[in-house]
Write an enzyme that holds these catalytic residues in place. Sequence first.
Site, PDB file in Angstrom:
ATOM      1  N   ARG A   1      -7.320   9.064   2.223  1.00 29.55           N
ATOM      2  CA  ARG A   1      -5.891   9.064   1.908  1.00 29.55           C
ATOM      3  C   ARG A   1      -5.535   7.659   1.426  1.00 29.55           C
ATOM      4  O   ARG A   1      -5.958   6.668   2.003  1.00 29.55           O
ATOM      5  CB  ARG A   1      -5.110   9.410   3.176  1.00 29.55           C
ATOM      6  CG  ARG A   1      -3.629   9.359   3.029  1.00 29.55           C
ATOM      7  CD  ARG A   1      -2.971   9.966   4.261  1.00 29.55           C
ATOM      8  NE  ARG A   1      -1.564   9.656   4.301  1.00 29.55           N
ATOM      9  CZ  ARG A   1      -1.036   8.655   5.020  1.00 29.55           C
ATOM     10  NH1 ARG A   1      -1.810   7.911   5.767  1.00 29.55           N
ATOM     11  NH2 ARG A   1       0.250   8.428   5.003  1.00 29.55           N
TER      12      ARG A   1
ATOM     13  N   LYS B   1      12.243  -7.502   1.490  1.00 31.26           N
ATOM     14  CA  LYS B   1      11.355  -8.273   0.625  1.00 31.26           C
ATOM     15  C   LYS B   1      10.098  -7.438   0.428  1.00 31.26           C
ATOM     16  O   LYS B   1       9.229  -7.386   1.290  1.00 31.26           O
ATOM     17  CB  LYS B   1      10.993  -9.628   1.239  1.00 31.26           C
ATOM     18  CG  LYS B   1      10.393 -10.541   0.175  1.00 31.26           C
ATOM     19  CD  LYS B   1       9.216 -11.352   0.645  1.00 31.26           C
ATOM     20  CE  LYS B   1       7.940 -10.601   0.805  1.00 31.26           C
ATOM     21  NZ  LYS B   1       7.304 -10.126  -0.434  1.00 31.26           N
ATOM     22  N   PRO B   2       9.998  -6.735  -0.718  1.00 27.68           N
ATOM     23  CA  PRO B   2       8.804  -5.930  -0.955  1.00 27.68           C
ATOM     24  C   PRO B   2       7.624  -6.818  -1.331  1.00 27.68           C
ATOM     25  O   PRO B   2       7.797  -7.991  -1.672  1.00 27.68           O
ATOM     26  CB  PRO B   2       9.211  -5.040  -2.137  1.00 27.68           C
ATOM     27  CG  PRO B   2      10.241  -5.839  -2.868  1.00 27.68           C
ATOM     28  CD  PRO B   2      10.948  -6.684  -1.832  1.00 27.68           C
ATOM     29  N   ALA B   3       6.427  -6.260  -1.286  1.00 30.33           N
ATOM     30  CA  ALA B   3       5.239  -7.007  -1.700  1.00 30.33           C
ATOM     31  C   ALA B   3       5.362  -7.385  -3.174  1.00 30.33           C
ATOM     32  O   ALA B   3       5.878  -6.613  -3.985  1.00 30.33           O
ATOM     33  CB  ALA B   3       3.993  -6.170  -1.479  1.00 30.33           C
TER      34      ALA B   3
ATOM     35  N   CYS C   1      -3.409   1.453   6.771  1.00 27.97           N
ATOM     36  CA  CYS C   1      -3.631   0.821   8.083  1.00 27.97           C
ATOM     37  C   CYS C   1      -4.271   1.787   9.061  1.00 27.97           C
ATOM     38  O   CYS C   1      -4.925   1.362  10.005  1.00 27.97           O
ATOM     39  CB  CYS C   1      -2.303   0.311   8.631  1.00 27.97           C
ATOM     40  SG  CYS C   1      -1.035   1.583   8.618  1.00 27.97           S
TER      41      CYS C   1
ATOM     42  N   GLU D   1       4.385  -3.948  12.452  1.00 22.79           N
ATOM     43  CA  GLU D   1       3.417  -2.881  12.153  1.00 22.79           C
ATOM     44  C   GLU D   1       2.261  -3.550  11.439  1.00 22.79           C
ATOM     45  O   GLU D   1       2.351  -3.868  10.257  1.00 22.79           O
ATOM     46  CB  GLU D   1       4.060  -1.806  11.264  1.00 22.79           C
ATOM     47  CG  GLU D   1       5.213  -1.059  11.914  1.00 22.79           C
ATOM     48  CD  GLU D   1       4.769  -0.075  12.989  1.00 22.79           C
ATOM     49  OE1 GLU D   1       3.562   0.213  13.075  1.00 22.79           O
ATOM     50  OE2 GLU D   1       5.623   0.373  13.754  1.00 22.79           O
TER      51      GLU D   1
ATOM     52  N   GLY E   1       2.489  -5.267   7.639  1.00 18.57           N
ATOM     53  CA  GLY E   1       1.498  -5.988   6.849  1.00 18.57           C
ATOM     54  C   GLY E   1       0.326  -6.371   7.726  1.00 18.57           C
ATOM     55  O   GLY E   1       0.066  -5.746   8.761  1.00 18.57           O
ATOM     56  N   SER E   2      -0.353  -7.414   7.333  1.00 13.23           N
ATOM     57  CA  SER E   2      -1.573  -7.794   8.043  1.00 13.23           C
ATOM     58  C   SER E   2      -1.263  -8.459   9.385  1.00 13.23           C
ATOM     59  O   SER E   2      -0.204  -9.072   9.561  1.00 13.23           O
ATOM     60  CB  SER E   2      -2.376  -8.761   7.176  1.00 13.23           C
ATOM     61  OG  SER E   2      -1.609  -9.918   6.926  1.00 13.23           O
TER      62      SER E   2
ATOM     63  N   ASN F   1       0.808  -1.235   0.000  1.00 16.38           N
ATOM     64  CA  ASN F   1       0.000   0.000   0.000  1.00 16.38           C
ATOM     65  C   ASN F   1       0.832   1.273   0.000  1.00 16.38           C
ATOM     66  O   ASN F   1       0.396   2.299  -0.530  1.00 16.38           O
ATOM     67  CB  ASN F   1      -1.040  -0.013   1.133  1.00 16.38           C
ATOM     68  CG  ASN F   1      -0.440  -0.082   2.508  1.00 16.38           C
ATOM     69  OD1 ASN F   1       0.699  -0.469   2.673  1.00 16.38           O
ATOM     70  ND2 ASN F   1      -1.217   0.293   3.498  1.00 16.38           N
TER      71      ASN F   1
ATOM     72  N   GLU G   1     -10.873  -4.705   8.658  1.00 14.73           N
ATOM     73  CA  GLU G   1     -10.243  -3.606   7.917  1.00 14.73           C
ATOM     74  C   GLU G   1     -10.897  -3.528   6.547  1.00 14.73           C
ATOM     75  O   GLU G   1     -10.769  -4.473   5.758  1.00 14.73           O
ATOM     76  CB  GLU G   1      -8.762  -3.929   7.705  1.00 14.73           C
ATOM     77  CG  GLU G   1      -7.824  -3.270   8.642  1.00 14.73           C
ATOM     78  CD  GLU G   1      -6.379  -3.429   8.203  1.00 14.73           C
ATOM     79  OE1 GLU G   1      -5.974  -4.542   7.830  1.00 14.73           O
ATOM     80  OE2 GLU G   1      -5.659  -2.437   8.252  1.00 14.73           O
TER      81      GLU G   1
HETATM   82  P1  NAP Z   1       0.220  -8.940   3.924  1.00 14.17           P
HETATM   83  O1  NAP Z   1      -0.564  -9.838   3.077  1.00 14.17           O
HETATM   84  O2  NAP Z   1       0.360  -9.274   5.370  1.00 14.17           O
HETATM   85  O3  NAP Z   1       1.659  -8.849   3.234  1.00 14.17           O
HETATM   86  C1  NAP Z   1       2.680  -8.031   3.742  1.00 14.17           C
HETATM   87  C2  NAP Z   1       4.014  -8.564   3.291  1.00 14.17           C
HETATM   88  O4  NAP Z   1       4.209  -9.855   3.845  1.00 14.17           O
HETATM   89  C3  NAP Z   1       4.140  -8.737   1.782  1.00 14.17           C
HETATM   90  O5  NAP Z   1       5.462  -8.462   1.400  1.00 14.17           O
HETATM   91  C4  NAP Z   1       3.813 -10.210   1.598  1.00 14.17           C
HETATM   92  O6  NAP Z   1       4.359 -10.766   0.437  1.00 14.17           O
HETATM   93  C5  NAP Z   1       4.495 -10.787   2.820  1.00 14.17           C
HETATM   94  N1  NAP Z   1       3.958 -12.094   3.197  1.00 14.17           N
HETATM   95  C6  NAP Z   1       2.725 -12.615   2.993  1.00 14.17           C
HETATM   96  N2  NAP Z   1       2.643 -13.851   3.509  1.00 14.17           N
HETATM   97  C7  NAP Z   1       3.858 -14.136   4.054  1.00 14.17           C
HETATM   98  C8  NAP Z   1       4.406 -15.252   4.728  1.00 14.17           C
HETATM   99  N3  NAP Z   1       3.704 -16.352   4.971  1.00 14.17           N
HETATM  100  N4  NAP Z   1       5.688 -15.187   5.153  1.00 14.17           N
HETATM  101  C9  NAP Z   1       6.423 -14.088   4.927  1.00 14.17           C
HETATM  102  N5  NAP Z   1       5.971 -12.982   4.287  1.00 14.17           N
HETATM  103  C10 NAP Z   1       4.690 -13.005   3.859  1.00 14.17           C
HETATM  104  O7  NAP Z   1      -0.300  -7.450   3.890  1.00 14.17           O
HETATM  105  P2  NAP Z   1      -0.650  -6.553   2.619  1.00 14.17           P
HETATM  106  O8  NAP Z   1      -1.943  -7.008   2.052  1.00 14.17           O
HETATM  107  O9  NAP Z   1       0.543  -6.475   1.717  1.00 14.17           O
HETATM  108  O10 NAP Z   1      -0.780  -5.117   3.294  1.00 14.17           O
HETATM  109  C11 NAP Z   1      -1.954  -4.695   3.886  1.00 14.17           C
HETATM  110  C12 NAP Z   1      -1.867  -4.874   5.392  1.00 14.17           C
HETATM  111  O11 NAP Z   1      -0.744  -4.173   5.905  1.00 14.17           O
HETATM  112  C13 NAP Z   1      -3.072  -4.296   6.103  1.00 14.17           C
HETATM  113  O12 NAP Z   1      -3.484  -5.166   7.121  1.00 14.17           O
HETATM  114  C14 NAP Z   1      -2.526  -3.002   6.703  1.00 14.17           C
HETATM  115  O13 NAP Z   1      -3.229  -2.540   7.818  1.00 14.17           O
HETATM  116  C15 NAP Z   1      -1.138  -3.393   7.027  1.00 14.17           C
HETATM  117  N6  NAP Z   1      -0.282  -2.210   7.159  1.00 14.17           N
HETATM  118  C16 NAP Z   1       0.120  -1.832   8.404  1.00 14.17           C
HETATM  119  C17 NAP Z   1       0.893  -0.685   8.556  1.00 14.17           C
HETATM  120  C18 NAP Z   1       1.352  -0.236   9.921  1.00 14.17           C
HETATM  121  O14 NAP Z   1       2.215   0.624   9.988  1.00 14.17           O
HETATM  122  N7  NAP Z   1       0.804  -0.754  11.007  1.00 14.17           N
HETATM  123  C19 NAP Z   1       1.245   0.069   7.436  1.00 14.17           C
HETATM  124  C20 NAP Z   1       0.807  -0.340   6.183  1.00 14.17           C
HETATM  125  C21 NAP Z   1       0.046  -1.493   6.052  1.00 14.17           C
HETATM  126  P3  NAP Z   1       3.431 -10.956  -0.877  1.00 14.17           P
HETATM  127  O15 NAP Z   1       3.193  -9.612  -1.397  1.00 14.17           O
HETATM  128  O16 NAP Z   1       4.217 -11.796  -1.790  1.00 14.17           O
HETATM  129  O17 NAP Z   1       2.156 -11.617  -0.415  1.00 14.17           O
END
Ligand code: NAP
Length: 486
Positions: A286, A182-184, A292, A258, A236-237, A159, A389
């Site tokens: 935004r 490791k970016p998304a 998040c 985070e 991430g999530s 995001n 969310e």
């Molecule tokens: P996500 O699915 O949790 O993925 C985040 C990152 O983790 C990606 O690089 C993803 O790679 C990787 N990942 C996924 N499964 C994994 C696994 N089993 N082992 C290791 N890495 C893994 O989250 P997202 O959909 O990208 O982002 C949205 C989430 O991020 C929302 O919940 C949001 O609230 C949260 N977020 C939090 C903050 C904060 O500061 N608190 C800021 C921004 C976003 P892939 O892309 O290859 O799946």
Amino acid sequence: MSDPVNVLAPEHRRLRIGDGWRDAASGATFAVEDPATGTSIAEVADADAVDGLAALDAASRARAEWAATPPRRRSELLTATYRALTGRSEEVARLMTLEMGKPLAEARTEVAYGAEFFRWFAEEAVRVEGRYSTAPAGGYRILTVPKPVGPCVLVTPWNFPLAMGARKIAPALAAGCTTITKPAAQTPLTMLLLARIMEEVGVPPGVVNVVTTTRAGEVVSALLADSRIRKLSFTGSTEVGRVLLRQAADNVLRTSMELGGNAALIVCADADLDVAVDGAVVAKMRNLGESCIAANRIYVEEPVREEFTARFAERMGALSVGHGLDDGVDVGALIDEAAVTKIDELVTDAVGRGARVLVGGARLAGPGHFYPPTVLVDVPDDARMLATEIFGPVAPIIPFTSDDEVMAKANDTEHGLAGYVFTRDLRRALRFAEGLDTGLLGINRGVISDPAAPFGGVKQSGIGKEGSHEGILEYLDLTYAAIDLP
Ligand code: NAP
């Protein structure tokens, strides 16, 4: 204007490991899509565990020399990164919009925000200090010695393709740590461009490694299982965060997490409604609501419910939807089809339970992944979107009649990342600041994020802080030395 992807030469659409750019050991690649059209815009290397460990080899080789690099030199390299990002803002922003979907104006804002982490931590790099004191009973002295923790794995979401990485790489480098990011998989190009920029400004080989992959689980778990890794920082999530915390436990790794949020935005009857409407629009919209800290639930005190709702709905309905690179677009494409489907289901669920749609409320026809700004009223407490969310441009409005009632509802979630309160009554604002279980709170403001402020959640929204002075402490160990001095 040229294709935004061309800013990243084909040889840099590969893994950044050590002093070079290389294909995945397997030779595999994957496509990156423009979410506004669904078309492929570039192929990047698809790493597996072998490549991840090669990046760790490089980060481990560079570890001692980077830790011993004078803080002023590390600081200068971070400043140079800040300047390069700022100077090339337009190129970076256009690439980001193309792979992520946000409007260009938002991408420019993110580049400025992301660059600021390099400036902030350039200033922190030269202010890492220990303490020296006399033991209370006398007889010896206490000395604390901060040290870089060592090689770090940094995992970032799609995001904010630049800022979430910048928020980790900048403090890690400032502290003297080497990194593997490791970016998304959906937004790897912006991170590769950052790595290229950092190479150009002279950051030494092995300090910033970037591994793009569609096999996140395989690559990250191989890294976490290796005892040379000393820290995991993840954004991430909450769901994936829990998985990684379990894996990090095996080597007792330091972690910064985070995670997800479910922010309540509270509009009190005494609020300045101009400020509250502006704040609510930005806190909701935004980054298209894909944030998040996005306002997920909007609670409005009964006496101003009608007026606030009418003004907020008018503003939401006036936002234009389209390709993020087109002029005048306020709301770009969502990241993928799954995001649109999830939002559609949440809206259908709320309407099925009695909510009314004032604005939007139905997905837009393709190509691309679009959902319009949407405002719902009469949203019942059991609507799924109040506990999930939403991560999109949908705003549920719920009335309230007392502070105790709204405080209890706002806190009734496993998350505790952000909240917002609009009131002109200082005592009320402070009661909310003390009573809301969140790591961040906007008081009469819809924008909270600032590199100079500690960002991070409580409860299941995370562990640790990013930005501010606390941000660098996450990358430092502390040795305490007891010195005999009778
Ligand atoms: P996500 O699915 O949790 O993925 C985040 C990152 O983790 C990606 O690089 C993803 O790679 C990787 N990942 C996924 N499964 C994994 C696994 N089993 N082992 C290791 N890495 C893994 O989250 P997202 O959909 O990208 O982002 C949205 C989430 O991020 C929302 O919940 C949001 O609230 C949260 N977020 C939090 C903050 C904060 O500061 N608190 C800021 C921004 C976003 P892939 O892309 O290859 O799946």
